[in-house]
Design a protein around this motif. Structure first.
Motif, mmCIF file in Angstrom:
data_model
loop_
_atom_site.group_PDB
_atom_site.id
_atom_site.type_symbol
_atom_site.label_atom_id
_atom_site.label_comp_id
_atom_site.label_asym_id
_atom_site.label_seq_id
_atom_site.Cartn_x
_atom_site.Cartn_y
_atom_site.Cartn_z
ATOM 1 N N LYS A 112 -8.267 17.515 8.601
ATOM 2 C CA LYS A 112 -9.177 16.892 9.546
ATOM 3 C C LYS A 112 -10.554 16.797 8.913
ATOM 4 C CE LYS A 112 -6.810 18.599 13.690
ATOM 5 N NZ LYS A 112 -6.936 19.396 14.942
ATOM 6 N N ASP A 113 -11.238 15.732 9.245
ATOM 7 C CA ASP A 113 -12.580 15.514 8.696
ATOM 8 C C ASP A 113 -13.512 15.173 9.851
ATOM 9 O OD1 ASP A 113 -14.790 15.046 7.179
ATOM 10 O OD2 ASP A 113 -14.070 13.175 6.277
ATOM 11 N N ARG A 114 -14.468 16.079 10.103
ATOM 12 C CA ARG A 114 -15.434 15.853 11.178
ATOM 13 C C ARG A 114 -16.707 15.265 10.593
ATOM 14 N NH1 ARG A 114 -12.927 20.706 12.377
ATOM 15 N NH2 ARG A 114 -11.826 20.745 14.382
ATOM 16 N N MET A 115 -17.293 14.320 11.332
ATOM 17 C CA MET A 115 -18.461 13.616 10.809
ATOM 18 C C MET A 115 -19.317 13.086 11.954
ATOM 19 S SD MET A 115 -16.208 10.329 9.641
ATOM 20 C CE MET A 115 -14.769 11.407 9.394
ATOM 21 N N GLN A 172 -13.948 12.202 14.350
ATOM 22 C CA GLN A 172 -13.007 13.048 13.600
ATOM 23 C C GLN A 172 -11.876 12.182 13.059
ATOM 24 O OE1 GLN A 172 -11.942 17.202 14.677
ATOM 25 N NE2 GLN A 172 -9.910 16.350 15.106
ATOM 26 N N LEU A 173 -11.600 12.323 11.770
ATOM 27 C CA LEU A 173 -10.509 11.622 11.105
ATOM 28 C C LEU A 173 -9.386 12.610 10.870
ATOM 29 C CD1 LEU A 173 -9.568 8.966 9.717
ATOM 30 C CD2 LEU A 173 -10.576 9.865 7.598
ATOM 31 N N SER A 200 0.835 -1.202 0.000
ATOM 32 C CA SER A 200 0.000 0.000 0.000
ATOM 33 C C SER A 200 0.869 1.251 0.000
ATOM 34 C CB SER A 200 -0.903 0.003 1.233
ATOM 35 O OG SER A 200 -1.543 1.260 1.381
ATOM 36 N N LYS A 201 0.333 2.312 -0.596
ATOM 37 C CA LYS A 201 0.988 3.608 -0.475
ATOM 38 C C LYS A 201 0.981 4.016 0.988
ATOM 39 C CE LYS A 201 -0.384 5.106 -5.105
ATOM 40 N NZ LYS A 201 -1.136 6.104 -5.896
ATOM 41 N N ASP A 202 2.003 4.722 1.389
ATOM 42 C CA ASP A 202 2.167 5.067 2.797
ATOM 43 C C ASP A 202 1.132 6.099 3.232
ATOM 44 O OD1 ASP A 202 3.588 4.897 5.300
ATOM 45 O OD2 ASP A 202 4.214 6.966 4.876
ATOM 46 N N PHE A 203 0.514 5.846 4.386
ATOM 47 C CA PHE A 203 -0.373 6.842 5.005
ATOM 48 C C PHE A 203 -0.469 6.538 6.498
ATOM 49 C CE2 PHE A 203 -3.219 3.361 4.015
ATOM 50 C CZ PHE A 203 -4.090 3.299 5.088
ATOM 51 N N ASP A 204 -0.890 7.519 7.246
ATOM 52 C CA ASP A 204 -1.026 7.384 8.703
ATOM 53 C C ASP A 204 -2.135 8.310 9.159
ATOM 54 O OD1 ASP A 204 -0.817 7.005 11.392
ATOM 55 O OD2 ASP A 204 1.245 7.750 11.597
ATOM 56 N N THR A 205 -3.288 7.752 9.488
ATOM 57 C CA THR A 205 -4.425 8.547 9.946
ATOM 58 C C THR A 205 -4.933 7.998 11.280
ATOM 59 O OG1 THR A 205 -5.975 7.167 8.693
ATOM 60 C CG2 THR A 205 -5.147 9.162 7.614
ATOM 61 N N LYS A 206 -5.594 8.876 12.011
ATOM 62 C CA LYS A 206 -6.182 8.519 13.297
ATOM 63 C C LYS A 206 -7.666 8.877 13.285
ATOM 64 C CE LYS A 206 -1.961 7.664 14.592
ATOM 65 N NZ LYS A 206 -1.448 6.277 14.567
ATOM 66 N N TYR A 207 -8.437 8.024 13.942
ATOM 67 C CA TYR A 207 -9.885 8.214 13.981
ATOM 68 C C TYR A 207 -10.314 8.268 15.445
ATOM 69 C CZ TYR A 207 -14.868 7.000 13.211
ATOM 70 O OH TYR A 207 -16.233 6.980 13.193
ATOM 71 N N TYR A 208 -10.962 9.355 15.837
ATOM 72 C CA TYR A 208 -11.438 9.533 17.199
ATOM 73 C C TYR A 208 -12.957 9.650 17.173
ATOM 74 C CZ TYR A 208 -6.556 10.979 17.769
ATOM 75 O OH TYR A 208 -5.192 11.045 17.748
ATOM 76 N N ARG A 209 -13.592 9.081 18.150
ATOM 77 C CA ARG A 209 -15.053 9.169 18.202
ATOM 78 C C ARG A 209 -15.531 9.199 19.644
ATOM 79 N NH1 ARG A 209 -17.281 4.817 20.142
ATOM 80 N NH2 ARG A 209 -16.073 2.874 20.170
#
Length: 418
Positions: A144-147, A135-136, A92-101
């Motif tokens: 940041k992406d709020r949902m 939030q991602l 996979s292409k490199d990425f690093d994300t965090k998801y908080y809820r």
């Protein structure tokens, strides 16, 4: 899982009404309601993912911390905070994300609803569903992406103790208004419930409160059923007939009647002359051994007669503070006279007893006087005094001192064949 979601949504709407109804039915809440839940595990973001970006299946990591309150043993609410980490794996292409809820969920104790207690008391099952905010975040940029989100899942429980349970949970999360992909590589124009995320965790639930049990493990009418079971067990025990005399233990006033002895309706050996020897046993002994004929069957069974005498079946009784035998107990002396005549080499101890009323020193003298009275009777019947040994046993403390009937049984002389 798709079928479970509508059920849990319905449970959320039904929770308040059901909780109120159950609370009205309950007159005493003797269980804990609060708990803290901590879990960790793996996740799998399903969509949206940009082309060339993906995680392993499953991928680390998930952490979840929740606080739960149960209205009763079936329904409750839970507030929880969750954390997910997404990283590219393998090609996979490199990425690093965090998801908080953070979410508020309705909880249904499916184990109680489906009566798990009929087959287990250590395994439980919870269903949960609710809404929240999430939030991602991209760790490589400020994006940041709020949902919003909707989530539903099931939690298996294994009760380790009244305070701790081991849990395993599977949850589906649907994100609403998710603008970007989980890998933060692209944004999307379609919103709605477009994001799908699966979480699998293992954790512990710690039950809080001063009571012994938590609502998760409370069975409806448990105390009432336990009480009924105890009463049934008590009835079954009372219906036993331990001494096999035909009278149930709860009616039996003589718990250790010799096998085969005739008894009355209260399990007492029939003893019309009140000499403490059951009439059936006494008649058998006197008929077979009291006879002086050579064909008496017990003449050849002196060991049986000896055991009966030494066991206290032959005794002489006395009234209170008297050293002269009662009229109905002279048969005991007659029996011993017959035994000594038929066994000219036998010697016996004549043991006098008294009850506990009065001073010990006086009762010692009284027990001695009673034994000597019986000895003198036998001597007058031409039994050699050297064959008779008097023992003053004094007070007999084996019975209730406050019971007149019990004390009457210990004012006696017994015999011991040597």
């Amino acid at each position: 899982m798709k079928k479970l979601i509508p059920i849990l949504v319905f449970a959320l709407a039904f929770t308040s009404m059901s909780a109120q109804t159950e609370s009205e039915k309950s007159t005493k809440e003797d269980y804990n309601k609060w708990s803290v839940e901590l879990a960790g595990g793996f996740n799998k973001p399903q969509r949206p993912m940009a082309s060339g970006y993906f995680t392993s299946t499953p991928s680390p990591y998930v952490a979840d911390l929740g606080v739960r309150y149960m209205f009763n043993n079936k329904f409750g609410l839970k507030a929880d905070f969750g954390y997910n980490s997404f990283q590219g794996q393998n090609s996979s292409k490199d990425f690093d994300t965090k998801y908080y809820r953070v979410d508020l969920q309705a909880v249904a104790n499916l184990g109680r609803i489906m009566s798990f207690e009929t087959w287990t008391k250590t395994i439980g099952l919870l269903g949960h569903a609710g809404f929240g905010l999430a939030q991602l975040e991209d760790q490589n940029s400020a994006w940041k992406d709020r949902m919003g989100n909707f989530m539903a899942g099931v939690t298996g429980q294994i009760k380790l103790s009244d305070r701790i349970a081991l849990t395993g949970d599977f949850t589906t999360i649907l994100n609403a208004s998710q603008d970007g992909t989980f890998d933060a590589a692209t944004t999307r124009t379609s919103r709605g419930f477009s994001g799908i995320l699966f979480n699998g965790t293992v954790g512990l639930t710690v039950y809080l409160g001063k009571n012994v049990k938590h609502a998760d493990w409370i069975i409806d009418n448990e105390s009432r059923l336990d009480g009924i079971d105890a009463k049934i067990a008590a009835i079954e025990n009372k219906m036993l007939d331990s001494d096999k005399d035909g009278v149930a233990d709860y009616l039996d006033e003589e718990a250790n009647t010799p096998a085969g002895t005739m008894v009355d309706t209260k399990g007492r050996s029939i003893d019309k002359n009140n000499n403490n020897v059951p009439d059936e046993t006494e008649a058998y002994i006197l008929k077979n051994y009291g006879s002086t004929t050579n064909n008496s069957p017990l003449l050849t069974n002196n060991e049986l007669i000896k055991s009966l005498i030494n066991g206290g079946y032959v005794a002489v009784y006395f009234d209170f503070n008297k050293s002269t035998p009662t009229n109905v107990s002279t048969e005991g002396t007659d029996f011993m006279l017959t035994y000594l005549r038929n066994n000219p080499t036998a010697t016996i101890d004549i043991v006098g007893h008294a009850d506990e009323i009065g001073r010990s020193a006086y009762n010692d003298k009284l027990s001695n006087a009673r034994a000597n009275n019986v000895k003198n009777t036998l001597v007058k019947a031409n039994v050699d005094a050297s064959r008779l040994n008097v023992i003053a046993a004094g007070e007999d403390t084996s019975v209730d001192i406050d019971s007149e009937n019990a004390r009457r049984l210990v004012r006696r002389v017994t015999f011991r064949v040597k």
